[in-house]
Design a protein around this motif. Structure first.
Motif, short mmCIF file in Angstrom:
data_model
loop_
_atom_site.label_atom_id
_atom_site.label_comp_id
_atom_site.label_asym_id
_atom_site.label_seq_id
_atom_site.Cartn_x
_atom_site.Cartn_y
_atom_site.Cartn_z
N ASP A 55 27.84 23.25 36.08
CA ASP A 55 29.02 22.97 35.25
C ASP A 55 30.27 23.62 35.85
O ASP A 55 30.31 24.83 36.08
N ARG A 56 31.27 22.82 36.13
CA ARG A 56 32.50 23.29 36.79
C ARG A 56 33.22 24.36 35.97
O ARG A 56 33.67 25.37 36.51
N GLU A 57 33.32 24.16 34.67
CA GLU A 57 34.01 25.14 33.81
C GLU A 57 33.26 26.46 33.76
O GLU A 57 33.86 27.53 33.79
N ALA A 58 31.93 26.41 33.68
CA ALA A 58 31.12 27.63 33.67
C ALA A 58 31.25 28.36 35.01
O ALA A 58 31.28 29.59 35.06
N ARG A 59 31.32 27.59 36.09
CA ARG A 59 31.48 28.18 37.42
C ARG A 59 32.82 28.90 37.54
O ARG A 59 32.91 30.04 38.00
N LYS A 60 33.90 28.26 37.06
CA LYS A 60 35.22 28.88 37.09
C LYS A 60 35.27 30.13 36.21
O LYS A 60 35.89 31.12 36.56
N ALA A 61 34.58 30.08 35.06
CA ALA A 61 34.52 31.24 34.17
C ALA A 61 33.78 32.40 34.83
O ALA A 61 34.19 33.57 34.71
N ALA A 62 32.70 32.10 35.55
CA ALA A 62 31.94 33.14 36.25
C ALA A 62 32.79 33.78 37.35
O ALA A 62 32.78 35.01 37.53
N ILE A 63 33.55 32.98 38.07
CA ILE A 63 34.42 33.51 39.13
C ILE A 63 35.50 34.40 38.53
O ILE A 63 35.79 35.48 39.05
N ALA A 64 36.07 33.97 37.42
CA ALA A 64 37.09 34.78 36.75
C ALA A 64 36.50 36.08 36.23
O ALA A 64 37.13 37.15 36.29
N GLU A 65 35.26 36.03 35.72
CA GLU A 65 34.60 37.24 35.22
C GLU A 65 34.30 38.21 36.35
O GLU A 65 34.47 39.42 36.19
N ILE A 66 33.88 37.71 37.50
CA ILE A 66 33.65 38.58 38.66
C ILE A 66 34.94 39.29 39.04
O ILE A 66 34.98 40.50 39.25
N SER A 67 36.01 38.52 39.11
CA SER A 67 37.31 39.06 39.47
C SER A 67 37.75 40.15 38.50
O SER A 67 38.23 41.21 38.91
N ALA A 68 37.55 39.93 37.22
CA ALA A 68 37.97 40.89 36.20
C ALA A 68 37.09 42.13 36.18
O ALA A 68 37.58 43.26 36.19
N LYS A 69 35.77 41.94 36.16
CA LYS A 69 34.85 43.07 36.02
C LYS A 69 34.76 43.93 37.27
O LYS A 69 34.45 45.10 37.20
N CYS A 70 35.00 43.33 38.43
CA CYS A 70 34.90 44.09 39.69
C CYS A 70 36.27 44.50 40.22
O CYS A 70 36.35 45.04 41.32
N SER A 71 37.32 44.23 39.47
CA SER A 71 38.69 44.55 39.89
C SER A 71 39.00 44.00 41.28
O SER A 71 39.57 44.67 42.13
N ALA A 72 38.59 42.76 41.48
CA ALA A 72 38.79 42.10 42.78
C ALA A 72 39.75 40.94 42.62
O ALA A 72 39.92 40.40 41.54
N GLN A 73 40.37 40.59 43.72
CA GLN A 73 41.27 39.44 43.71
C GLN A 73 40.55 38.24 44.31
O GLN A 73 39.93 38.35 45.38
N THR A 74 40.62 37.12 43.62
CA THR A 74 40.05 35.89 44.15
C THR A 74 41.02 35.32 45.18
O THR A 74 42.15 34.98 44.85
N ILE A 75 40.59 35.26 46.41
CA ILE A 75 41.43 34.77 47.50
C ILE A 75 41.37 33.25 47.57
O ILE A 75 42.38 32.58 47.75
N GLN A 76 40.16 32.70 47.41
CA GLN A 76 39.99 31.26 47.57
C GLN A 76 38.74 30.79 46.84
O GLN A 76 37.74 31.51 46.78
N GLU A 77 38.80 29.58 46.29
CA GLU A 77 37.64 28.92 45.69
C GLU A 77 37.53 27.54 46.33
O GLU A 77 38.47 26.77 46.28
N ILE A 78 36.40 27.28 46.94
CA ILE A 78 36.15 25.94 47.49
C ILE A 78 34.75 25.54 47.04
O ILE A 78 33.76 26.15 47.44
#
Length: 99
Positions: A55-78
């Motif tokens: 699921d695309r929306e669930a995937r985007k939510a997981a990426i956002a959660e990783i970024s938030a919980k790990c204090s990381a910046q998402t550079i790129q999503e492909i």
């Protein structure tokens, strides 16, 4: 934490040759997976994560959660692969992907 456009472009170039260090699959984003991502960011600073969620929306939510919980910046999503950056507290020159 905001990076300049030049840094983002540089990290994308470096990330092109990297392989995913963590794969998120059926069980989703567990505490153990987050701990492994956190450890990988501390060691390598720039990492790829494969998010094998259909699921695309669930995937985007997981990426956002990783970024938030790990204090990381998402550079790129492909597709199902995301590139994350977080500066290490004590960078190790042999482990870091940042040249």
């Amino acid at each position: 934490m905001s990076l300049s456009n030049d840094k983002v472009k540089q990290y994308r170039t470096i990330g092109h040759d990297l392989n995913p260090v963590v794969t998120i699959a059926g069980k989703g984003l567990t505490e153990n997976v987050l701990a492994e991502i956190d450890r990988a960011l501390e060691d390598h600073e720039l990492i790829k994560v494969k998010v094998s969620i259909i699921d695309r929306e669930a995937r985007k939510a997981a990426i956002a959660e990783i970024s938030a919980k790990c204090s990381a910046q998402t550079i790129q999503e492909i597709g199902k692969v995301a590139l994350f950056f977080r500066a290490a507290k004590k960078p190790h020159p042999k482990k870091s992907n940042i040249r």
